[in-house]
Write a protein that holds these residues in place. Structure first.
Motif: not given
Length: 325
Positions: A162-167, A190-193, A303-307
């Motif tokens: 579900g992370h694909r739905r939004a950053g 879920k992106t935050a997780n 969802a995996i961007d270090p910045i």
């Protein structure tokens, strides 16, 4: 320690693997584990697997009587009160854990809510972001001393495809300026997780505390309680007779299969010296080429961007007044 590549390692397990299968042959005797949401859904199967390997398992729950009833076949599991949107309750629970054990070997941030109507906690924070991410962020910070003392702890954050739905919208994380969309809010959480695992691992690896984000799969659990009938029908998670559809290759799993990736990330010797990656189907997931990818498997770049992970960490510290110490 070098950065772990976001690509499969060929674990030998797969979408249909169960928690029992991935933990077979692994001993957790003398280890202490905390599993949030451990009294329902895939959380129960996660607890069951850890316990079968000899771990002492602690489960926080808002309703301890209900949790103890759900875990009645595992009476040695320790149930303590905690409510993720309540900062003081998190602090009390963490203090209780630290009084019970000097070290914490595994923390599985499994609890969550999905697609709730707009609700805010006492601080005014949007509830899906507050419960799924901020509560677990604060809990991890409060338990940090015990994680460090374990000298090899692992933290598992339950994300989702579900992370694909939004950053993350860093300018408006609580939907104060834009219209609330419960699925966008879920996607943000879920992106935050996933980003939490990236940031925590980058900080924690010097103390040998490693973190992983997990997509458990699509499982018919109480998490779906806010889904509309039309959404449930569209998801095709139930057949014509109302029974859950089990098709692991296409993301539809049993609770035992849904718990497997969490248990694998928490215990597998295959992941020694690794961390900061998003995992699914009991392996490190593929990194998708763009946020616009239609592929249902793998993890999108945002969802995996270090910045972004660093920005979220700083925002989380500000919002919770919690830090690693």
């Amino acid at each position: 320690m070098t950065h772990t590549p976001q690509k499969p390692i060929g674990s030998g397990f797969g979408p249909a693997s169960t928690a029992d299968e991935v933990i077979r042959g692994i001993s957790l005797t003398g280890k202490t584990v905390v599993v949030t949401g451990g009294a329902s859904g895939i959380g129960i199967e996660t607890v069951r697997a850890f316990r079968s390997a000899g771990a002492r398992v602690i489960v926080p729950a808002r309703d301890t009587a209900k949790a103890k009833a759900a875990l009645a076949t595992m009476p040695d599991v320790i149930v303590e009160v905690m409510d993720l949107p309540e900062p003081t309750a998190i602090d009390r629970f963490a203090s209780r854990v630290l009084s019970l054990t000097d070290k914490l070997d595994v923390l599985v941030n499994n609890a969550g809510v999905m697609a709730e109507p707009l609700t805010r906690d006492a601080r005014g924070y949007e509830m899906q972001f507050a419960a799924n991410h901020l509560g677990h962020f604060q809990l991890t910070c409060r338990l940090w001393p015990a994680l460090v003392r374990a000298e090899g702890a692992r933290v598992v954050a339950l994300s989702s495809y579900g992370h694909r739905r939004a950053g993350i919208d860093f300018r408006d994380p609580h939907f104060e300026r834009r219209e609330y969309d419960r699925w966008v809010a879920y996607g943000r959480a879920k992106t935050a997780n996933a980003l939490f695992a990236v940031a925590l691992d980058s900080i924690g690896r010097q103390w040998n505390v490693r973190a992983f984000a997990v997509h458990p799969g699509g499982i018919a659990t109480p998490l779906a309680c806010h889904m509309l009938p039309s959404e449930i029908e569209a998801s095709q998670i139930f057949d014509a007779e109302g029974k859950p559809v089990i098709d692991p290759e296409n993301n539809k799993k049993t609770p035992e299969q849904g718990a497997a990736t969490s248990v694998w990330c928490a215990t597998s010797p295959q992941l020694a010296g690794m961390g900061g990656v998003y995992c699914a189907d009991c392996d490190i997931a593929i990194a998708l080429p763009s946020d616009g990818s239609a592929e249902m498997h793998g993890v999108r770049p945002h969802a995996i961007d270090p910045i972004s992970a660093g920005r979220l960490w700083q925002l989380s510290e500000q919002l919770t007044d919690a830090t690693l110490d």
